[in-house]
Write a protein that holds these residues in place. Structure first.
Motif, mmCIF file in Angstrom:
data_model
loop_
_atom_site.group_PDB
_atom_site.id
_atom_site.type_symbol
_atom_site.label_atom_id
_atom_site.label_comp_id
_atom_site.label_asym_id
_atom_site.label_seq_id
_atom_site.Cartn_x
_atom_site.Cartn_y
_atom_site.Cartn_z
ATOM 1 N N ALA A 26 2.784 -7.401 -2.693
ATOM 2 C CA ALA A 26 1.487 -8.041 -2.480
ATOM 3 C C ALA A 26 1.572 -9.537 -2.769
ATOM 4 C CB ALA A 26 0.441 -7.385 -3.365
ATOM 5 N N VAL A 30 0.828 -1.211 0.000
ATOM 6 C CA VAL A 30 0.000 0.000 0.000
ATOM 7 C C VAL A 30 0.859 1.255 0.000
ATOM 8 C CG1 VAL A 30 -1.689 1.284 1.378
ATOM 9 C CG2 VAL A 30 -1.907 -1.180 1.133
ATOM 10 N N TRP A 31 1.989 1.216 0.668
ATOM 11 C CA TRP A 31 2.815 2.402 0.879
ATOM 12 C C TRP A 31 3.686 2.763 -0.321
ATOM 13 C CZ3 TRP A 31 8.229 2.964 2.246
ATOM 14 C CH2 TRP A 31 8.539 4.228 2.698
ATOM 15 N N ALA A 58 5.243 -2.635 -5.601
ATOM 16 C CA ALA A 58 4.045 -2.813 -4.780
ATOM 17 C C ALA A 58 3.348 -4.128 -5.112
ATOM 18 C CB ALA A 58 3.088 -1.647 -4.986
#
Length: 81
Positions: free
Chosen positions: A34, A22-23, A30
């Motif tokens: 995930a 998310v960051w 990203a």
């Protein structure tokens, strides 16, 4: 005791990978983060004696969906410079 400690470590890894997903501003790292969260979840299912759920999570969550998202990111970035 060792199993509980290992599960705690894997759970922390899932949380860190999820927060990183998310960051991070860049889509590629990203999405990899995930996918790692999903892979850590599959490892936790193995430790919790649910190998069928672990195989499904690893194949679909960490494998197939990550590849589809990475392919989509690659295809949408071809027009950019």
């Amino acid at each position: 005791m060792l199993l509980e400690l290992l599960l705690l470590l894997i759970s922390a890894s899932i949380l860190v990978s999820g927060v990183l997903a998310v960051w991070l501003d860049n889509l590629l790292p990203a999405m990899v983060s995930a996918g790692l969260a999903s892979l850590f979840a599959a490892a936790s299912y193995v430790l919790l004696a649910a190998p069928d759920v672990a195989m499904a999570e690893a194949a679909i969550g960490a494998g197939l969906s990550t590849l589809i998202f990475l392919y989509a990111i690659r295809k949408t970035r071809t027009g950019e410079d």
